[in-house]
Design an enzyme around this catalytic site. Structure first.
Site, PDB file in Angstrom:
ATOM      1  N   LYS A 225      43.845  44.470  13.606  1.00  0.00           N
ATOM      2  CA  LYS A 225      43.790  46.048  13.378  1.00  0.00           C
ATOM      3  C   LYS A 225      44.520  46.796  14.322  1.00  0.00           C
ATOM      4  O   LYS A 225      45.024  46.611  15.155  1.00  0.00           O
ATOM      5  CB  LYS A 225      42.632  45.897  12.957  1.00  0.00           C
ATOM      6  CG  LYS A 225      41.937  45.581  11.223  1.00  0.00           C
ATOM      7  CD  LYS A 225      40.226  45.747  11.344  1.00  0.00           C
ATOM      8  CE  LYS A 225      39.795  45.169  10.003  1.00  0.00           C
ATOM      9  NZ  LYS A 225      38.590  45.597   9.658  1.00  0.00           N
ATOM     10  N   ARG A 259      36.248  37.225   9.177  1.00  0.00           N
ATOM     11  CA  ARG A 259      37.481  37.457   8.772  1.00  0.00           C
ATOM     12  C   ARG A 259      38.808  38.116   8.991  1.00  0.00           C
ATOM     13  O   ARG A 259      38.855  39.114   9.972  1.00  0.00           O
ATOM     14  CB  ARG A 259      36.696  38.859   7.420  1.00  0.00           C
ATOM     15  CG  ARG A 259      37.354  39.286   6.636  1.00  0.00           C
ATOM     16  CD  ARG A 259      37.581  40.453   5.945  1.00  0.00           C
ATOM     17  NE  ARG A 259      38.175  40.432   4.129  1.00  0.00           N
ATOM     18  CZ  ARG A 259      39.416  41.508   4.135  1.00  0.00           C
ATOM     19  NH1 ARG A 259      39.827  41.530   5.608  1.00  0.00           N
ATOM     20  NH2 ARG A 259      40.037  41.412   3.375  1.00  0.00           N
TER      21      ARG A 259
END
Length: 294
Positions: A225, A259
């Site tokens: 991210k 995840r």
């Protein structure tokens, strides 16, 4: 303490050991792997590769939730994910989650064998979603997000990000239970990167243990991210090491489900980290026993 997670009448204990959730984005525009697995053949191949790498959950999504992304129709989303789901369901017994905010997509996916509804809106986007969840025995993932994917990174601000995310998740759990969903079917996700500044993301990871008091398994999605890119000044394709660092810290802080786009590498890092932590716990227990005898 590990929280029980119930799906379709089966009981699981994520965190003993930690679970890995592999991301399958059947999209042309996701922030990291957009287009890489866009299409049935590529997506199915990647899904089965992840199964071989030991994932506990496959997370299948047909609509990008990257910052600034535009929504697509339910029809388009179904065209992307259903052929993939139909192909992989008979080939694996691992749990499959459908990453969607639309009840019609979730319903079709559950009918084809999906086990979990992963709704980034925490069931706020579609009022029919909670009816579907209550009528099914599927697991649910409730995530915090400020705004929508299109607007979430437009100057997000918090007085106290941990307190605000905690209150939101607490309210969503209570709301789901009041609407007929057993608490044991719920996983919570603080939503790293979804309407958060760099300092918000770093603080949420550091204080993940706070969310354990909600009594539900904590899922964390840090994979490649932008906050990692901000720290390292690197693009998504060069954020694997940063992802592993964030995952290991999240494990120490109390997350039990991860995840990720790279389940093989992350899974190996988690096993080593767990071995080190287990050895520490055994040593501490041995010391306590010696002190008690003395």
């Amino acid at each position: 303490m590990t929280s029980v997670f119930e799906v379709n009448g089966k009981r699981f204990f994520p965190g003993k050991p930690a679970w890995v959730m592999g991301v399958i984005n059947v999209t042309p525009d996701s922030f990291y792997d957009g287009g890489r697995y866009f299409g049935k053949k590529k997506a199915v191949h990647r899904a089965m590769e992840m199964v071989d790498q030991g994932v506990e959950i496959l997370d299948l999504g047909g609509e990008s939730s990257r910052p600034g992304s535009e929504p697509i129709s339910a029809e388009e989303e179904l065209c992307r994910v259903l052929p993939v789901l139909k192909a992989i369901r008979p080939r694996t017994s691992c749990l499959i989650s459908i990453d969607t905010t639309k009840a019609s997509v979730a319903r079709a996916a559950l009918e084809e064998g999906a086990d979990i509804i992963n709704d980034i809106s925490a069931f706020r986007a579609d009022p029919k979603m909670i009816e579907l969840a209550a009528a099914s025995r599927a697991g649910l993932i409730l995530m915090h997000m400020k705004g929508t994917p299109k607007t979430m990174q437009v100057a997000p601000f918090y007085e106290d990000v941990v307190a605000e995310v905690y209150s939101f998740l607490e309210e969503r759990i209570d709301w789901a239970v009041k609407n007929g969903v057993a608490a044991e079917r719920i996983i919570i996700d603080p939503g790293v990167g979804f309407g958060k500044r760099l300092e918000d993301n770093l603080r949420l990871i550091n204080e993940l243990s706070v969310f354990s008091s909600l009594g539900r398994p904590v899922l964390i999605g840090v994979s490649r991210k932008s906050f990692i890119g901000q720290v390292l000044n690197l693009p998504p394709e060069e954020r694997l090491e940063g992802t592993i660092a964030a995952v290991v810290i999240s494990l120490v802080r109390g997350a039990s489900i991860f995840r990720v786009h790279d389940p093989l590498e992350v899974g190996r890092a988690l096993r080593v980290a767990e071995a080190i932590l287990s050895a520490r716990d055994l040593m501490q227990e041995s010391t306590k026993q010696v002190d008690h005898v003395q």
